[in-house]
Design a protein around this motif. Structure first.
Motif, PDB file in Angstrom:
ATOM      1  N   THR A 169      -9.177   6.011  -8.112  1.00 53.34           N
ATOM      2  CA  THR A 169     -10.070   4.772  -8.113  1.00 53.34           C
ATOM      3  C   THR A 169     -11.192   4.892  -8.890  1.00 53.34           C
ATOM      4  O   THR A 169     -11.278   6.004  -9.191  1.00 53.34           O
TER       5      THR A 169
ATOM      6  N   THR B  27      -6.068   2.528   5.500  1.00 56.56           N
ATOM      7  CA  THR B  27      -6.238   1.922   3.970  1.00 56.56           C
ATOM      8  C   THR B  27      -5.902   0.843   3.924  1.00 56.56           C
ATOM      9  O   THR B  27      -6.116   0.209   2.727  1.00 56.56           O
TER      10      THR B  27
ATOM     11  N   SER C 130      -8.167   1.482  -1.072  1.00 57.33           N
ATOM     12  CA  SER C 130      -6.873   2.058  -1.727  1.00 57.33           C
ATOM     13  C   SER C 130      -7.023   3.470  -2.059  1.00 57.33           C
ATOM     14  O   SER C 130      -8.062   3.900  -2.508  1.00 57.33           O
TER      15      SER C 130
END
Length: 751
Positions: free
Chosen positions: A198, A231, A194
Motif C-alpha cells: 500500500t 482488515t 488493506s
C-alpha cells in the motif's frame, strides 16, 4: 501598555499550570483509576491470561501511560516555573527601565528598551503557549493513549516500523514518537484497511510500504480490554462495539472507527467544492467534523478554527455536535444556522425572511447590477441619538466625484473612505461647540475615567478641545460603524430597482453584496450540513459571501423534506458555475440503524440508492406496525408505544410531521412524562421526547415512534411525503413503532 496584558496572560498560565498538576496528580497509576482496586487494576481481561500478545500490548500500554504522565508532570512544572521566572524578570526589568523622553535620542532609546522587554515577554509567552498545548494533548491521551497499531515496512529502507495511532500525536522526552496523530500521512494506511502493499502521500510524494499488521485496541486509560487484528470494515469489531453503545446526549468523535469510504471524504484532496451524497446514518456529520479536524491539522501553521464556518440545520443540532472537536483537542468553528447567518448581515429588526426565492431572480439582479447607476434616492442620512451626522446629499455628492467608476464595490469603497473623513470633521466641529462641553460637565466620575482615563480637568483651551474630540468620538463611535456598514446607502431602493419589484430579505442581502462587495474574504472553509434543505438562491448567497472559501456540502436527496429546495443536480450545476469543477463522494453504508430499519427506509429511497444501501449493525427486532380503527384506539396505541420505548431504555423520540402537530399529540400523551422540545433546548441523555421532523433532522434515537403514518398524513403519489417518511424512519437506531389512524400509507403497505 503591552506589559499589562502580558502580566495577565502569565497569571492565567500560572493558575492553569497549578490546575493541570493537580489533575495529573489525580491521574497517577496507583491502581484506583475508574474505581478499580489494587487487586483488579492490572488484572487481565478474561480469556487473555495465556495470550502473550495481550501481555505484550498491556506492557506497552502501561509504559506509554506512565510516559504520558511523566510528560504531563514535567510540562506542568515547566509552565509554573516559566510563569514565576517571567514575573520576576518583568519586575526586575520594570525597576531598571528608565522612562526618559527629554530629547528625541532619549525617546528612541527608551522605546528601544521597551521593545526589548516586549520581545523577552513574547518569548516567555511562546514557550508557555507551546507547553499549554502539550498539556492539552497529554490530558486528551490519558483518557485513551491510542486506539490502533500498524506495522509497516517502507520499501525504500526495508526496516520495519511499529506505530501506535491515537487522537493526537506526541513524542517522549527522548524525542521518540510515542503516539502518531490519526491525521498524519502514515496513519492513512490504517484507514485504507488493506494489508500488503500500500502507500501514503507526504508533501506530494508517494511512500510505498507493506502493511504487515493492522491492530485495533479497546482501551480505558491504562487498561487494555481487548485487541483485534482486522482488515475488512464490515467485520470491524471496534466499530461494532462502538455502535453497540447506547447513544449519548452529544455526538461522539468516530476517530477510531472511521471506515474506508468515510476516510475518502475526511482525507480528500483540498478542492474548491466537495459534494457528499450520503444515506441516512452513513455518518455524514461525523465525517464533516473529522474533516474539519483533519484540515486544522494539515494546515496547522496558517489555519485557525475561526477561519472555518459550519452551517447547521438548527441550534439544537449545533449543541448536539459541540463536543466533537474539543474531544479531539480542536476548537469549534463558527457554527451558524441560515437564519443566524442572514440576520447577522441584515438591518436590525428585519427577519431572515423566506428562502423561497427563484435563482433566476438573483441572476436577473446580477445582470442588472452591471448597468447600475446611482440615483438621488439611493442615499441616506447617518443619524445617531437624534443628531444628523452626515446628510444623504453629502453621500450623493461624494458619489458624483467618482462617477467615472461603475456603481459597485470599488466606487462604494471610495465613497465610504471619504465619508469616514467627513464624519471625523463633523465630530471635530461638534467638539468645539458649547453643547459638547456642557455634556462633558455632566459626566459622572466613572464615565470620565472610562472616556479619558482620568478626571476631566483641562489646563488649556487646546487641551479642552482635544478632550472634547475624544468624548465626541466615544459618544458617536457607532456612527463610524454605520459608515463602515454602508448604512448611508438605501439598499431597499437599489434592490427593488435591480429586481424589478418588491424584495424580501434574501434579495435585500444579495443586493447589498452586489453593490457594496459585502463578503467574508478571510473565510477558508465552509461546511454545509443537510445541503438538500437549501434553495439554489441560498447557496448562491453563501458562495458569493464566502467568495474565497472552499466548500464541503453534505446531504441526502431522500431527506429533502421541504418544497422548493435544490436537487443535487441543481447544487452541482450551481457550484460548478461559481467555483469550477465539483468533486463528489458517496456514502452508502448505514451505521445508525438496525438491518430491519435500514431495509425499510432503503425501500423508500429513490433510484439507485435503494440498491446500494446496507447496514453493519446486528439484527435487533422487526419494525412494529399498528393500524388503528378509531381515535380512541389510536390514542391508546400511542401511549402503549411510548411505554415500550421507555422500557427499551436510552432516548426515544415521538416524531411528528409538522410543528403544528405538537399540541395535538402532546395532549394525547398528557401525563406520560414526554418532553416537547424546541430548538432552544438540548437533547437529554434518556427519556422520551416529542419533536417535529424538522428539528429531528440529523439526530438519532434508540427508539422512534411515528404517531400517524396514515395515507392522510403521507399521501401516495407525493414524492415529498416519501422523503418525509424516509427521514422520520431513519432517525431510529434499534426500535421503531409506526402507528396509523386508519389505513397505513401506501408508501409502506407493500414493503
Amino acid at each position: 501598555m503591552a506589559q499589562l496584558s502580558h502580566d495577565r496572560e502569565n497569571n492565567q498560565v500560572h493558575d492553569m499550570a497549578n490546575d493541570q498538576m493537580d489533575g495529573l496528580a489525580n491521574n497517577q497509576t496507583d491502581g484506583t483509576a475508574n474505581g478499580r482496586t489494587d487487586d483488579t487494576a492490572d488484572a487481565p481481561a478474561e480469556g487473555t491470561l495465556n495470550d502473550p500478545v495481550f501481555a505484550e500490548e498491556q506492557a506497552h500500554l502501561s509504559a506509554t501511560y506512565a510516559a504520558l504522565q511523566q510528560i504531563g508532570r514535567t510540562t506542568a512544572k515547566a509552565l509554573e516555573k516559566a510563569a514565576l521566572d517571567a514575573a520576576a524578570d518583568k519586575e526586575s526589568m520594570a525597576d531598571e527601565l528608565a522612562r526618559n523622553f527629554a530629547t528625541a535620542d532619549d525617546a528612541l532609546e527608551t522605546w528601544a528598551d521597551f521593545a526589548a522587554v516586549d520581545r523577552i515577554i513574547d518569548g516567555y509567552n511562546l514557550s508557555q503557549t507551546a507547553n499549554a498545548e502539550k498539556l492539552k494533548t497529554v490530558e486528551l491521551l490519558l483518557k485513551r493513549p491510542y486506539f490502533a497499531k500498524i506495522v509497516v515496512t517502507p520499501k525504500s529502507t526495508g526496516k520495519e516500523r511499529q506505530l501506535y495511532i491515537g487522537a493526537a500525536g506526541i513524542a517522549g522526552e527522548d524525542y521518540r514518537r510515542l503516539v502518531v496523530d490519526w491525521r498524519s500521512p502514515v496513519a492513512e494506511v490504517y484507514y485504507n484497511q488493506s494489508e500488503g502493499p500500500t502507500s501514503y502521500k507526504v508533501d506530494g510524494r508517494t511512500i510505498e510500504v507493506d502493511l504487515e499488521l493492522r491492530r485495533q485496541f479497546d482501551i480505558d486509560e491504562d487498561r487494555l480490554n481487548a485487541y483485534f487484528d482486522t482488515t475488512v470494515a464490515i467485520e470491524d469489531p471496534l466499530l461494532l462495539a462502538s455502535l453497540a453503545h447506547e447513544r449519548s446526549a452529544h455526538m461522539r468523535a468516530i476517530t477510531a472507527t472511521i471506515q474506508r469510504e468515510q476516510n475518502t471524504v475526511v482525507r480528500h484532496d483540498d478542492v474548491p467544492v466537495l459534494l457528499v451524497n450520503g444515506i441516512a446514518g452513513s455518518g455524514k456529520t461525523s465525517v464533516m467534523m473529522q474533516r474539519i479536524a483533519y484540515l486544522l491539522f494539515q494546515n496547522r501553521s496558517d489555519l485557525r478554527a475561526q477561519d472555518v464556518f459550519l452551517m447547521s440545520p438548527n441550534p439544537l443540532f449545533a449543541r448536539y455536535i459541540e463536543n466533537v472537536l474539543p474531544e479531539m483537542g480542536e476548537a469549534n468553528p463558527e457554527t451558524l444556522t441560515w437564519e443566524q447567518f442572514a440576520q447577522g448581515l441584515l438591518p436590525e429588526g428585519r427577519g431572515a425572511g423566506s428562502p423561497a426565492v427563484e435563482l433566476q431572480r438573483l441572476q436577473q439582479m446580477e445582470q442588472a447590477a452591471r448597468h447600475l447607476e446611482f440615483q438621488d434616492g439611493d442615499f441616506c442620512d447617518i443619524t445617531l441619538f437624534g443628531t444628523r451626522l452626515l446628510a444623504a446629499d453629502q453621500a450623493r455628492k461624494t458619489s458624483e466625484k467618482y462617477r467615472q467608476l461603475p456603481a459597485g464595490p470599488h466606487r462604494v469603497a471610495l465613497i465610504r473612505e471619504d465619508l469616514w473623513g467627513k464624519l471625523e470633521s463633523r465630530l471635530g466641529s461638534m467638539a468645539a461647540s458649547d453643547g459638547v462641553q456642557d455634556e462633558i460637565a455632566t459626566l459622572s466620575i466613572e464615565e470620565q475615567l472610562r472616556v479619558f482615563g482620568e478626571l476631566y480637568d483641562p489646563s488649556t483651551e487646546q487641551e479642552a478641545r482635544e478632550q472634547a474630540l475624544v468624548y465626541a468620538k466615544d459618544r458617536f463611535a457607532a456612527a463610524f460603524q454605520m459608515v463602515e456598514r454602508d448604512e448611508w446607502l438605501n439598499i431597499e431602493a437599489i434592490g427593488r430597482r435591480l429586481a424589478g419589484g418588491n424584495i424580501g430579505s434574501l434579495e435585500w442581502l444579495f443586493a447589498k453584496m452586489l453593490v457594496t462587495g459585502l463578503s467574508n474574504p478571510e473565510a477558508r472553509y465552509v461546511m454545509v450540513d443537510e445541503v438538500q434543505d437549501y434553495t439554489e438562491a441560498q447557496l448562491l448567497v453563501l458562495a458569493a459571501y464566502f467568495r474565497r472559501a472552499h466548500f464541503l456540502l453534505l446531504g441526502d436527496p431522500n431527506q429533502a423534506i421541504d418544497e422548493h429546495t435544490a436537487s443535487f443536480a441543481q447544487v452541482l450545476a450551481l457550484m460548478e458555475r461559481q467555483r469550477g469543477q465539483v468533486a463528489q463522494c458517496d456514502l452508502m453504508t448505514s451505521y445508525r440503524s438496525s438491518p430491519e430499519i435500514t431495509a425499510l427506509f432503503a425501500q423508500l429511497a429513490a433510484d439507485r440508492a435503494q440498491l446500494e444501501i446496507s447496514s453493519v449493525r446486528p439484527a435487533v427486532e422487526k419494525v412494529n406496525f399498528v393500524e388503528c380503527e378509531d381515535g380512541a384506539g389510536h390514542a391508546r396505541a400511542l401511549r402503549e408505544a411510548v411505554h415500550e420505548a421507555r422500557e427499551h431504555g436510552g432516548l426515544a423520540a415521538v416524531v411528528v410531521p409538522w410543528k403544528s402537530d405538537l399540541k395535538r399529540v402532546a395532549a394525547m400523551l398528557e401525563g406520560e412524562d414526554v418532553a416537547a422540545l424546541t430548538d432552544a433546548d438540548s437533547l437529554p441523555a434518556e427519556g422520551v421526547v416529542l419533536m417535529p421532523l424538522k428539528l429531528a433532522k440529523g439526530l438519532e434515537f434508540d427508539s422512534v415512534v411515528v404517531p400517524d403514518a396514515s395515507e392522510a398524513v403521507f399521501p401516495s403519489g407525493q414524492d415529498i411525503a416519501r422523503r418525509r417518511l424516509y427521514t422520520t424512519i431513519s432517525r431510529a437506531t434499534s426500535h421503531l413503532t409506526i402507528l396509523s389512524k386508519g389505513p397505513l400509507t401506501s408508501w409502506l403497505q407493500n414493503l
